[in-house]
Design a protein around this motif. Structure first.
Motif, short mmCIF file in Angstrom:
data_model
loop_
_atom_site.label_atom_id
_atom_site.label_comp_id
_atom_site.label_asym_id
_atom_site.label_seq_id
_atom_site.Cartn_x
_atom_site.Cartn_y
_atom_site.Cartn_z
N ILE A 2 0.86 -1.18 0.00
CA ILE A 2 0.00 0.00 0.00
C ILE A 2 0.90 1.23 0.00
O ILE A 2 1.76 1.39 0.86
N PHE A 3 0.70 2.10 -1.01
CA PHE A 3 1.44 3.34 -1.14
C PHE A 3 0.45 4.50 -1.01
O PHE A 3 -0.73 4.34 -1.27
N GLY A 4 0.95 5.65 -0.67
CA GLY A 4 0.12 6.85 -0.68
C GLY A 4 0.95 8.04 -1.12
O GLY A 4 2.17 8.10 -0.88
N ILE A 5 0.31 9.01 -1.78
CA ILE A 5 0.99 10.26 -2.14
C ILE A 5 0.11 11.42 -1.72
O ILE A 5 -1.11 11.30 -1.63
N ILE A 20 -10.18 16.41 -0.98
CA ILE A 20 -9.13 15.53 -1.51
C ILE A 20 -7.79 15.95 -0.94
O ILE A 20 -7.39 17.12 -1.01
N THR A 21 -7.08 14.97 -0.36
CA THR A 21 -5.77 15.25 0.24
C THR A 21 -4.64 14.50 -0.45
O THR A 21 -3.46 14.77 -0.20
N GLY A 22 -4.98 13.55 -1.30
CA GLY A 22 -3.95 12.78 -1.97
C GLY A 22 -4.52 11.53 -2.61
O GLY A 22 -5.70 11.47 -2.97
N VAL A 23 -3.68 10.53 -2.73
CA VAL A 23 -4.04 9.28 -3.40
C VAL A 23 -3.55 8.11 -2.56
O VAL A 23 -2.44 8.16 -2.01
N VAL A 24 -4.36 7.06 -2.46
CA VAL A 24 -3.92 5.81 -1.83
C VAL A 24 -3.93 4.73 -2.90
O VAL A 24 -4.84 4.65 -3.73
N VAL A 25 -2.89 3.94 -2.91
CA VAL A 25 -2.68 2.93 -3.94
C VAL A 25 -2.51 1.56 -3.28
O VAL A 25 -1.59 1.38 -2.47
N VAL A 26 -3.40 0.62 -3.60
CA VAL A 26 -3.30 -0.75 -3.09
C VAL A 26 -2.85 -1.64 -4.24
O VAL A 26 -3.48 -1.65 -5.31
N GLY A 27 -1.78 -2.37 -4.04
CA GLY A 27 -1.18 -3.11 -5.14
C GLY A 27 -1.13 -4.61 -4.93
O GLY A 27 -1.43 -5.13 -3.86
N LYS A 28 -0.75 -5.29 -5.99
CA LYS A 28 -0.51 -6.73 -5.96
C LYS A 28 0.76 -7.00 -6.74
O LYS A 28 0.89 -6.58 -7.90
N ASP A 29 1.72 -7.67 -6.12
CA ASP A 29 2.98 -8.00 -6.78
C ASP A 29 2.73 -9.16 -7.76
O ASP A 29 2.42 -10.27 -7.35
#
Length: 474
Positions: A72-75, A161-170
């Motif tokens: 999980i990444f966020g910007i 809106i304060t940013g973006v959250v990114v949920v990933g899968k390798d």
């Protein structure tokens, strides 16, 4: 939609004013299945107790993010990293402290994918989510890490809106497996083109989709000349078309046909008598997409040269099986192991010598799955294949290994059934990931039920599909 205010009517017929944040809810494929709404009761007190609840909720969310099995990444709005969980640190190699504050696109994305990635993040900063977006990250070690991401807008308590959250899968290993499968397919193509037997395939419409070097040699037509042609109508002698079409139709229904003799007509208009073994050809999902036919020219010499070619072909096949990236097992007609490649030995723990000759079902399958497994193998011994059959093997270490198998009849040069060959896929980690995803979903459910905000969801028909503890309370 953020901070849309409207009144609900409670069970006691009282008006409850709420602020609504409404967002599309998506399934695992990224398809919208409904709407989830997080609401704040605008008449609710904002005192010390509410603040303590909010802090506790944020701490629960932090633990959930940090211990998630997915990266999980966020910007923030400037594109700098402000979220980086333990799984992200593991697969990319940068710790939380090393990643925080750095420009996500410029420092973690390869130049070829920066424009595309920035577009997805900019869309999320405008409130437009992106599902199943694939791109490579580059790890601290400079290794490429392929990830499949869901990019979602992040909002504060006011809905801004304060940013973006990114949920990933390798999906690095999955992509490597695809490349390996393509390599294996190419090796099979080379083997097909050098075999002494002509191989011809058709699709479900009866058009030629496979034509190897030997078929071109005995028929006189090059591959490019016949691909897409109707096999029966254009290459079969008229007096045998009905019979040939029937055999191919049977194969398209999953019924194999062995040693069926009929004549082809060559480019020079000569009759070429062949013996046909026709079998259904299946895609990765196990669906029948056509028929592959291995034919032996009955007028061909069977002398010393042919025997040498046969031995060389078998040696090539042995190398291909042993070095395949998938486990391959084989049994004879009595159910005893007679094929066990290197990958099978790796995942099960028994060497080739240890496995050979042992009863496959009785010694490698758990009691609960023996009847089902034996049924699939018995079907293959009757000429009926089974695709995508899942069951557990038990390794030498007694660990459970979940495998997804394609079970296929094995025949000799005369078309007689000699046993079964089984090509598998180790899905143990995939099943563990599914269990972990279910655990994460359950934790989110518990978090939803203990949050201070009411959460209500609807499906595509507008019917309530989510109603947490706080919604019930107010």
């Amino acid at each position: 939609m953020a901070r849309f205010e409207f009144p609900l009517v409670s069970k006691s017929d009282e008006r409850v004013d709420v602020l609504l944040n409404a967002a599309a809810y998506r399934d695992a494929n990224g398809d919208i299945t409904g709407v989830v709404s997080v609401r704040q009761d605008v008449m609710e007190s904002t005192g010390e107790e509410g603040e303590l609840n909010r802090v506790a909720q944020e701490e629960d969310l932090r633990l959930l993010i940090d211990n998630a099995s997915k990266p999980i990444f966020g910007i923030d709005k400037e594109g700098n990293v402000n979220e980086w969980n333990l799984k992200a640190a593991e697969i990319v190699g940068y710790s939380f402290d090393e990643a925080m504050g750095r420009d996500f696109v410029e420092e973690f994305i390869s130049p070829a994918f920066r424009v595309q990635t920035k577009g997805a993040l900019d869309n999320a900063l405008q409130g437009r989510d992106t599902a199943n977006f694939e791109f490579p990250l580059f790890a601290k070690s400079q290794a490429r890490v392929d990830v499949l991401l869901n990019v979602t807008t992040r909002r504060d308590a006011n809905g801004d809106i304060t940013g973006v959250v990114v949920v990933g899968k390798d999906i690095t290993d999955l992509n490597k497996a695809d490349l390996e499968q393509n390599r294996l397919a190419e090796n099979l193509r080379l083997l097909s083109d050098t075999t002494i037997a002509p191989i011809i395939g058709i699709d479900r419409q009866g058009r030629v989709s496979e034509w190897n070097h030997k078929a071109a040699e005995i028929m006189g037509y090059k591959r490019d000349e016949v691909m897409g042609c109707k096999l029966v109508e254009e290459l079969i002698s008229p007096d045998h078309r009905v019979q040939a079409q029937g055999a191919l139709n049977d194969a398209l229904q999953g019924h194999e046909m062995a040693r069926f003799e009929f004549p082809l007509v060559s480019k020079s208009d000569e009759r070429v008598d062949v013996l046909l073994n026709a079998a259904a050809y299946r895609d990765a999902n196990g669906d029948i997409t056509g028929v592959v036919s291995v034919r032996q020219d009955v007028m061909e010499s069977t002398g010393e040269e042919g025997e040498l070619n046969r031995v060389a072909q078998e040696e090539d096949l042995r190398l291909l099986i042993d070095n395949a990236s998938k486990p391959i097992f084989g049994i004879d007609k009595e159910g005893n192991v007679n094929e066990w490649n290197l990958k099978a030995a790796e995942i099960v723990g028994y060497s080739f010598d240890e496995a050979m000759g042992r009863d496959f079902v009785e010694e490698f399958i758990s009691p609960a799955f023996r009847v089902q497994t034996k049924g699939a193998l018995d079907n293959a011994l009757q000429g009926r294949d089974t695709a995508n059959f899942e069951f557990p093997l038990f390794a030498k270490s007694q660990a459970r290994v979940d495998v997804l198998l394609n079970v296929t009849t094995r025949r000799d040069a005369n078309g007689d059934i000699t046993g079964v060959v089984v090509v598998g896929k180790d899905i143990t980690d995939l099943n563990k990931a599914d269990l972990e995803q279910n655990r994460l979903a359950e934790n989110l459910r518990l978090l939803s039920d203990t949050t201070i905000a009411p959460i209500i969801g609807i499906d595509r028909q507008g019917r309530v599909s989510e109603w947490n503890h706080k919604a019930a309370e107010i």
